[in-house]
Design a protein around this motif. Structure first.
Motif, PDB file in Angstrom:
ATOM      1  N   MET A 190      -6.893  -0.900  -3.868  1.00 43.43           N
ATOM      2  CA  MET A 190      -7.861  -1.866  -4.406  1.00 43.43           C
ATOM      3  C   MET A 190      -7.250  -3.261  -4.469  1.00 43.43           C
ATOM      4  O   MET A 190      -7.891  -4.246  -4.089  1.00 43.43           O
ATOM      5  CB  MET A 190      -8.362  -1.429  -5.785  1.00 43.43           C
ATOM      6  N   ALA A 191      -6.019  -3.359  -4.915  1.00 45.95           N
ATOM      7  CA  ALA A 191      -5.348  -4.660  -4.992  1.00 45.95           C
ATOM      8  C   ALA A 191      -5.175  -5.263  -3.601  1.00 45.95           C
ATOM      9  O   ALA A 191      -5.367  -6.471  -3.410  1.00 45.95           O
ATOM     10  CB  ALA A 191      -3.992  -4.526  -5.685  1.00 45.95           C
ATOM     11  N   VAL A 192      -4.860  -4.431  -2.621  1.00 48.30           N
ATOM     12  CA  VAL A 192      -4.708  -4.918  -1.243  1.00 48.30           C
ATOM     13  C   VAL A 192      -6.048  -5.431  -0.722  1.00 48.30           C
ATOM     14  O   VAL A 192      -6.148  -6.546  -0.195  1.00 48.30           O
ATOM     15  CB  VAL A 192      -4.140  -3.814  -0.319  1.00 48.30           C
ATOM     16  N   LEU A 193      -7.091  -4.633  -0.882  1.00 48.48           N
ATOM     17  CA  LEU A 193      -8.397  -5.010  -0.339  1.00 48.48           C
ATOM     18  C   LEU A 193      -9.005  -6.216  -1.049  1.00 48.48           C
ATOM     19  O   LEU A 193      -9.695  -7.020  -0.428  1.00 48.48           O
ATOM     20  CB  LEU A 193      -9.360  -3.822  -0.406  1.00 48.48           C
ATOM     21  N   LEU A 194      -8.764  -6.345  -2.343  1.00 46.31           N
ATOM     22  CA  LEU A 194      -9.324  -7.453  -3.115  1.00 46.31           C
ATOM     23  C   LEU A 194      -8.373  -8.653  -3.196  1.00 46.31           C
ATOM     24  O   LEU A 194      -8.732  -9.674  -3.765  1.00 46.31           O
ATOM     25  CB  LEU A 194      -9.677  -6.986  -4.533  1.00 46.31           C
ATOM     26  N   ASP A 195      -7.172  -8.500  -2.635  1.00 48.73           N
ATOM     27  CA  ASP A 195      -6.136  -9.530  -2.723  1.00 48.73           C
ATOM     28  C   ASP A 195      -5.992  -9.985  -4.171  1.00 48.73           C
ATOM     29  O   ASP A 195      -6.133 -11.155  -4.504  1.00 48.73           O
ATOM     30  CB  ASP A 195      -6.458 -10.718  -1.811  1.00 48.73           C
ATOM     31  N   SER A 196      -5.734  -8.997  -5.024  1.00 57.09           N
ATOM     32  CA  SER A 196      -5.677  -9.250  -6.458  1.00 57.09           C
ATOM     33  C   SER A 196      -4.504  -8.480  -7.068  1.00 57.09           C
ATOM     34  O   SER A 196      -3.912  -7.627  -6.413  1.00 57.09           O
ATOM     35  CB  SER A 196      -6.987  -8.812  -7.120  1.00 57.09           C
ATOM     36  N   PRO A 197      -4.202  -8.760  -8.330  1.00 62.14           N
ATOM     37  CA  PRO A 197      -3.148  -7.987  -8.998  1.00 62.14           C
ATOM     38  C   PRO A 197      -3.561  -6.525  -9.161  1.00 62.14           C
ATOM     39  O   PRO A 197      -4.745  -6.192  -9.152  1.00 62.14           O
ATOM     40  CB  PRO A 197      -3.025  -8.661 -10.372  1.00 62.14           C
ATOM     41  N   HIS A 198      -2.565  -5.673  -9.337  1.00 62.17           N
ATOM     42  CA  HIS A 198      -2.830  -4.254  -9.568  1.00 62.17           C
ATOM     43  C   HIS A 198      -3.568  -4.090 -10.893  1.00 62.17           C
ATOM     44  O   HIS A 198      -3.257  -4.757 -11.876  1.00 62.17           O
ATOM     45  CB  HIS A 198      -1.527  -3.455  -9.576  1.00 62.17           C
ATOM     46  N   THR A 199      -4.538  -3.188 -10.908  1.00 56.64           N
ATOM     47  CA  THR A 199      -5.362  -2.979 -12.097  1.00 56.64           C
ATOM     48  C   THR A 199      -4.833  -1.874 -12.990  1.00 56.64           C
ATOM     49  O   THR A 199      -5.430  -1.571 -14.021  1.00 56.64           O
ATOM     50  CB  THR A 199      -6.814  -2.655 -11.696  1.00 56.64           C
ATOM     51  N   ALA A 200      -3.722  -1.247 -12.593  1.00 55.02           N
ATOM     52  CA  ALA A 200      -3.164  -0.147 -13.371  1.00 55.02           C
ATOM     53  C   ALA A 200      -1.661  -0.064 -13.134  1.00 55.02           C
ATOM     54  O   ALA A 200      -1.136  -0.636 -12.180  1.00 55.02           O
ATOM     55  CB  ALA A 200      -3.836   1.172 -12.975  1.00 55.02           C
ATOM     56  N   LEU A 211       0.870  -1.169   0.000  1.00 53.64           N
ATOM     57  CA  LEU A 211       0.000   0.000   0.000  1.00 53.64           C
ATOM     58  C   LEU A 211       0.907   1.218   0.000  1.00 53.64           C
ATOM     59  O   LEU A 211       1.852   1.292   0.793  1.00 53.64           O
ATOM     60  CB  LEU A 211      -0.898   0.013   1.239  1.00 53.64           C
ATOM     61  N   TYR A 212       0.654   2.142  -0.900  1.00 54.41           N
ATOM     62  CA  TYR A 212       1.503   3.314  -1.054  1.00 54.41           C
ATOM     63  C   TYR A 212       0.687   4.575  -0.769  1.00 54.41           C
ATOM     64  O   TYR A 212      -0.500   4.625  -1.036  1.00 54.41           O
ATOM     65  CB  TYR A 212       2.026   3.426  -2.486  1.00 54.41           C
ATOM     66  N   ALA A 213       1.387   5.601  -0.270  1.00 55.47           N
ATOM     67  CA  ALA A 213       0.774   6.928  -0.111  1.00 55.47           C
ATOM     68  C   ALA A 213       1.745   7.952  -0.676  1.00 55.47           C
ATOM     69  O   ALA A 213       2.944   7.929  -0.363  1.00 55.47           O
ATOM     70  CB  ALA A 213       0.488   7.219   1.354  1.00 55.47           C
ATOM     71  N   LEU A 214       1.247   8.830  -1.511  1.00 53.83           N
ATOM     72  CA  LEU A 214       2.074   9.870  -2.108  1.00 53.83           C
ATOM     73  C   LEU A 214       2.508  10.857  -1.033  1.00 53.83           C
ATOM     74  O   LEU A 214       1.673  11.414  -0.324  1.00 53.83           O
ATOM     75  CB  LEU A 214       1.291  10.588  -3.215  1.00 53.83           C
ATOM     76  N   ALA A 215       3.808  11.065  -0.915  1.00 50.27           N
ATOM     77  CA  ALA A 215       4.348  12.050   0.025  1.00 50.27           C
ATOM     78  C   ALA A 215       4.552  13.384  -0.682  1.00 50.27           C
ATOM     79  O   ALA A 215       4.192  14.440  -0.154  1.00 50.27           O
ATOM     80  CB  ALA A 215       5.660  11.561   0.623  1.00 50.27           C
ATOM     81  N   GLU A 216       5.128  13.319  -1.886  1.00 54.61           N
ATOM     82  CA  GLU A 216       5.319  14.536  -2.687  1.00 54.61           C
ATOM     83  C   GLU A 216       5.552  14.154  -4.137  1.00 54.61           C
ATOM     84  O   GLU A 216       5.971  13.036  -4.436  1.00 54.61           O
ATOM     85  CB  GLU A 216       6.475  15.378  -2.156  1.00 54.61           C
ATOM     86  N   ASP A 237       3.269  -4.726   3.776  1.00 57.37           N
ATOM     87  CA  ASP A 237       2.118  -5.623   3.883  1.00 57.37           C
ATOM     88  C   ASP A 237       0.884  -4.762   4.084  1.00 57.37           C
ATOM     89  O   ASP A 237       0.491  -4.457   5.209  1.00 57.37           O
ATOM     90  CB  ASP A 237       2.288  -6.612   5.035  1.00 57.37           C
ATOM     91  N   GLY A 238       0.289  -4.364   2.965  1.00 58.34           N
ATOM     92  CA  GLY A 238      -0.831  -3.433   3.000  1.00 58.34           C
ATOM     93  C   GLY A 238      -2.017  -3.921   3.802  1.00 58.34           C
ATOM     94  O   GLY A 238      -2.669  -3.143   4.502  1.00 58.34           O
ATOM     95  N   ALA A 239      -2.299  -5.227   3.735  1.00 57.42           N
ATOM     96  CA  ALA A 239      -3.455  -5.772   4.464  1.00 57.42           C
ATOM     97  C   ALA A 239      -3.240  -5.651   5.970  1.00 57.42           C
ATOM     98  O   ALA A 239      -4.139  -5.200   6.696  1.00 57.42           O
ATOM     99  CB  ALA A 239      -3.703  -7.217   4.056  1.00 57.42           C
ATOM    100  N   ASP A 240      -2.077  -6.035   6.450  1.00 57.90           N
ATOM    101  CA  ASP A 240      -1.783  -5.902   7.878  1.00 57.90           C
ATOM    102  C   ASP A 240      -1.748  -4.442   8.300  1.00 57.90           C
ATOM    103  O   ASP A 240      -2.203  -4.090   9.384  1.00 57.90           O
ATOM    104  CB  ASP A 240      -0.448  -6.562   8.230  1.00 57.90           C
ATOM    105  N   PHE A 241      -1.204  -3.603   7.424  1.00 54.97           N
ATOM    106  CA  PHE A 241      -1.126  -2.173   7.708  1.00 54.97           C
ATOM    107  C   PHE A 241      -2.521  -1.599   7.935  1.00 54.97           C
ATOM    108  O   PHE A 241      -2.764  -0.895   8.912  1.00 54.97           O
ATOM    109  CB  PHE A 241      -0.407  -1.457   6.562  1.00 54.97           C
ATOM    110  N   LEU A 242      -3.454  -1.924   7.041  1.00 51.73           N
ATOM    111  CA  LEU A 242      -4.830  -1.435   7.190  1.00 51.73           C
ATOM    112  C   LEU A 242      -5.530  -2.062   8.387  1.00 51.73           C
ATOM    113  O   LEU A 242      -6.255  -1.380   9.116  1.00 51.73           O
ATOM    114  CB  LEU A 242      -5.636  -1.709   5.920  1.00 51.73           C
TER     115      LEU A 242
END
Length: 161
Positions: free
Chosen positions: A62-72, A32-37, A87-92
């Motif tokens: 979306m990929a983290v929540l759906l446990d799927s490949p990235h759609t873009a 899971l990524y968040a834009l810093a700048e 680990d985006g799922a654990d992070f959330l």
């Protein structure tokens, strides 16, 4: 978006160079990524579907929540920095307030997409061409909940397995 960014304190930063790809359509990272700048473009195929410039913009949710490949595919336009939760799922899961903010963000996106589709359906009602499929897309969006139609019917009718 700044509310989202507040949850990424202590998360490692990754620097991206101009045109560097952060993630590719079809890959699985679980991150899971968040834009810093900076600025990021979101591409489906070769078509730009979004431009992310606001710090706190999420990537990969979306990929983290759906446990799927990235759609873009997401790549930098100029230099950029992103927070990377490996680990985006654990992070959330460990941050219910962030999960709530993500839920609201996704609900706003779904509402905007549904509103747009309804508008298209109204504009092209009765044309008798391929645009009639918009109704089918809307029906699918309204009823897709991760369970089969048969299960939905039995649940609605009060039957249990």
């Amino acid at each position: 978006m700044r509310e989202i960014l507040a949850h990424f304190g202590g998360v490692p930063l990754r620097a991206l160079g101009d045109k560097e790809t952060l993630l590719s359509e079809g890959d699985r990272t679980g991150h899971l990524y968040a834009l810093a700048e900076g600025r990021l473009e979101v591409l489906r195929g070769e078509t730009q579907v979004a431009l992310l410039e606001e710090p706190g913009s999420l990537i990969g949710e979306m990929a983290v929540l759906l446990d799927s490949p990235h759609t873009a595919t997401v790549r930098a336009l100029g230099e950029a920095k992103v927070y990377v939760a490996k680990d985006g799922a654990d992070f959330l899961s460990g941050r219910p307030e962030l999960a709530w903010l993500v839920s609201r963000l996704l609900a706003r996106r779904l509402n905007a997409a549904t509103t747009y589709l309804v508008d298209i359906k109204r504009q092209f009602a009765g044309y008798g061409n391929h645009l009639e499929m918009v109704g089918e897309v809307l029906e699918s969006l309204m009823h897709q909940q991760g369970i089969s139609r048969g299960r939905q019917a039995s649940d609605r009718d009060g039957y249990q397995d």
